[in-house]
Design a protein around this motif. Structure first.
Motif, PDB file in Angstrom:
ATOM      1  N   VAL A   1      46.722  55.998  36.934  1.00 53.11           N
ATOM      2  CA  VAL A   1      46.145  55.169  37.763  1.00 53.11           C
ATOM      3  C   VAL A   1      47.214  54.839  38.537  1.00 53.11           C
ATOM      4  O   VAL A   1      48.205  53.978  38.215  1.00 53.11           O
ATOM      5  N   VAL A   2      47.277  55.455  40.033  1.00 52.03           N
ATOM      6  CA  VAL A   2      48.364  55.137  40.856  1.00 52.03           C
ATOM      7  C   VAL A   2      47.758  53.983  42.077  1.00 52.03           C
ATOM      8  O   VAL A   2      48.866  53.494  42.693  1.00 52.03           O
ATOM      9  N   HIS A   3      46.650  53.746  42.170  1.00 58.54           N
ATOM     10  CA  HIS A   3      46.189  52.728  43.105  1.00 58.54           C
ATOM     11  C   HIS A   3      44.834  52.502  42.836  1.00 58.54           C
ATOM     12  O   HIS A   3      43.869  53.330  42.458  1.00 58.54           O
ATOM     13  N   VAL A   4      44.160  51.114  43.088  1.00 56.26           N
ATOM     14  CA  VAL A   4      43.069  50.644  42.856  1.00 56.26           C
ATOM     15  C   VAL A   4      42.817  49.665  44.165  1.00 56.26           C
ATOM     16  O   VAL A   4      43.410  48.870  44.569  1.00 56.26           O
ATOM     17  N   GLU A   5      41.563  50.158  44.780  1.00 58.81           N
ATOM     18  CA  GLU A   5      40.992  49.187  45.941  1.00 58.81           C
ATOM     19  C   GLU A   5      39.793  48.664  45.176  1.00 58.81           C
ATOM     20  O   GLU A   5      38.978  49.476  45.021  1.00 58.81           O
ATOM     21  N   GLY A   6      39.625  47.400  45.428  1.00 57.90           N
ATOM     22  CA  GLY A   6      38.340  46.873  44.798  1.00 57.90           C
ATOM     23  C   GLY A   6      38.456  46.330  43.268  1.00 57.90           C
ATOM     24  O   GLY A   6      39.633  46.193  42.647  1.00 57.90           O
ATOM     25  N   SER A   7      37.492  46.565  42.653  1.00 54.39           N
ATOM     26  CA  SER A   7      37.400  46.298  41.168  1.00 54.39           C
ATOM     27  C   SER A   7      37.589  47.394  40.267  1.00 54.39           C
ATOM     28  O   SER A   7      36.972  48.606  40.567  1.00 54.39           O
ATOM     29  N   SER A   8      38.117  47.263  38.962  1.00 58.08           N
ATOM     30  CA  SER A   8      38.304  48.259  38.113  1.00 58.08           C
ATOM     31  C   SER A   8      38.650  47.778  36.849  1.00 58.08           C
ATOM     32  O   SER A   8      39.256  46.761  36.620  1.00 58.08           O
ATOM     33  N   TYR A   9      38.324  48.042  35.632  1.00 61.49           N
ATOM     34  CA  TYR A   9      38.466  47.908  34.390  1.00 61.49           C
ATOM     35  C   TYR A   9      40.038  47.846  34.007  1.00 61.49           C
ATOM     36  O   TYR A   9      40.396  46.994  33.358  1.00 61.49           O
ATOM     37  N   ARG A  10      40.767  49.058  34.516  1.00 63.19           N
ATOM     38  CA  ARG A  10      42.058  49.037  34.382  1.00 63.19           C
ATOM     39  C   ARG A  10      42.912  49.368  35.654  1.00 63.19           C
ATOM     40  O   ARG A  10      42.033  49.694  36.658  1.00 63.19           O
ATOM     41  N   ARG A  11      43.966  48.679  35.627  1.00 64.13           N
ATOM     42  CA  ARG A  11      44.746  48.430  37.100  1.00 64.13           C
ATOM     43  C   ARG A  11      45.521  49.658  37.014  1.00 64.13           C
ATOM     44  O   ARG A  11      45.785  50.548  36.359  1.00 64.13           O
ATOM     45  N   ALA A  12      46.169  49.741  38.262  1.00 66.87           N
ATOM     46  CA  ALA A  12      47.206  50.591  38.598  1.00 66.87           C
ATOM     47  C   ALA A  12      48.208  50.570  37.420  1.00 66.87           C
ATOM     48  O   ALA A  12      48.807  49.601  36.967  1.00 66.87           O
ATOM     49  N   GLY A  13      48.778  51.719  36.912  1.00 70.46           N
ATOM     50  CA  GLY A  13      49.688  51.724  35.902  1.00 70.46           C
ATOM     51  C   GLY A  13      48.993  52.156  34.337  1.00 70.46           C
ATOM     52  O   GLY A  13      49.759  52.465  33.472  1.00 70.46           O
ATOM     53  N   ALA A  14      47.685  52.110  34.360  1.00 66.08           N
ATOM     54  CA  ALA A  14      47.106  52.476  33.334  1.00 66.08           C
ATOM     55  C   ALA A  14      47.413  54.297  32.894  1.00 66.08           C
ATOM     56  O   ALA A  14      47.217  54.787  33.885  1.00 66.08           O
TER      57      ALA A  14
END
Length: 384
Positions: free
Chosen positions: A26-39
């Motif tokens: 995961v290199v970028h998240v905009e908004g909500s997500s269970y896992r963040r960037a770096g997962a």
């Protein structure tokens, strides 16, 4: 064992058996997500998954995308929009409301700087390190992927990069390590624009348990599940031995005044004094006072025990500094109604985590703003 350690262990197993695999990040998240960037998760050619990039909602489609990219042998960026309730691919009404960018990188075992080898460097160094993942939101463009790792002294491993790009990544890596916070950057040169996710990787927490009682056994097991490195010290060989503690746990039989002789303390080394022997705990506390590195000293027992310790230290002419008073937690743990050894262990580990992350350990429902600051996900625009 930490998730990254598990992934690297699996990678080495697959490499030894020459089974193809691919790394998803995961290199970028905009908004909500269970896992963040770096997962991250590792997928082998048979569809076996190690690690996770979500709570389970993305893995099914991500597996298909991973196998496709593995077959094509090219990096691929995929966007998942979990705010779309009509998305039949990842399921409707997930409630996450986030846009997640996932980079898939086939692993070339002959490349000594492939993504997993660079991550392996991180797990072996034992110091804070930054890893730079370069991608392109214009998906048809080249996706460079995991490109560089660096420590605070700028010791570098990675791919061959244009000099201006590498120097920019090194400068941002230094900031990430110093601030202990990841960053996203949009680096623009005369030729092209690179989007970069730079992640900070801290070495595992070192937890030193002073005392080898039954409650220490349970706490050691709980800390091991978190991937922490556990050391147990006690003066009783009947209690401090490898038969009573898990295999990865270091066990030291020692007199209290020699407790620190075989322990290297850094800024992630936390102590819990729980020998159930007042004099033993007090002797170790004296050793820890004035050490600028350790961020946390927990003392098991009632407040009266701690007050007695402070009074005896004062009688001996030992002044406990304001800095030490702030790092001492006595009685140890968060107030969660803990009664059993396992519940007490949970309260202790939660308190240590809150101290290391500088969080207040209050209920999330009391937050009036999002759990993660949206500003953290903004790209810093840098022209080279």
């Amino acid at each position: 064992m930490r998730e990254l350690d598990v992934i690297i262990s699996k990678y080495q197993e697959l490499k030894s058996e020459d089974i193809r695999c691919i790394l998803a990040t995961v290199v970028h998240v905009e908004g909500s997500s269970y896992r963040r960037a770096g997962a991250r998760m590792l997928v082998d050619e048979y569809g076996n998954i190690t690690g996770a990039i979500s709570g389970g909602c993305l893995e099914g489609d991500a597996l298909r995308k991973a196998l496709f990219a593995l077959d094509r042998q090219e990096n691929k960026l995929v966007t998942y929009d979990t705010s779309d309730e009509d998305d039949a691919i990842i399921g409707a009404q997930l409630g996450c409301n986030g846009i997640i960018q996932v980079l898939f990188e086939p692993i070339n075992y002959t490349d000594g700087n492939n993504p997993c080898e660079l991550l392996r460097t991180i797990t072996e160094q034992g110091v804070p390190m930054a890893v730079s993942v370069v991608f392109n939101l214009d998906k048809p463009q080249q996706q460079p992927g995991t490109s560089l790792v660096a420590d605070e002294n700028q010791a570098v491993s990675g791919q061959q990069l244009p000099d201006d790009l590498q120097q920019a990544l090194l400068a941002k890596s230094r900031e990430v390590i110093n601030e202990n916070a990841f960053c996203f950057a949009e680096l623009t040169t005369e030729e092209k624009t690179h989007f970069v996710f730079i992640q900070i990787h801290q070495p595992p927490v070192k937890l030193v348990l002073v005392g080898a009682g039954n409650d220490a056994q349970i706490l050691a097991q709980q800390a091991d599940l978190l991937g922490w490195k556990v050391t147990v010290t006690d003066g009783r060989p009947t209690h401090a031995n490898k038969e009573r503690f898990i295999g990865s746990c270091q066990v030291i039989v020692t007199k209290p005044e020699k407790t620190l002789e075989n322990i290297k303390i850094d800024n992630r080394t936390c102590f819990v004094l729980m020998s159930h022997n007042y004099n033993y705990d007090l002797s170790v506390l004296k050793l820890l006072l004035g050490n600028p590195k350790t961020p946390y000293i927990g003392i098991l027992g009632p407040l009266k025990k701690y007050e007695r310790m402070l009074n005896e230290l004062a009688d001996e002419g030992i002044e406990v500094s304001k800095e030490d008073l702030e790092k001492i937690h006595a009685p140890v743990g968060l107030e969660i109604g803990a009664e059993t050894p396992a519940e007490i262990g949970l309260s202790i580990l939660a308190e240590i985590q809150s101290v290391l992350t500088n969080k207040e350990a209050r209920p999330l429902k009391q937050k009036t703003e999002p759990i993660h600051d949206a500003k953290e996900n903004q790209f810093q625009k840098i022209t080279l």
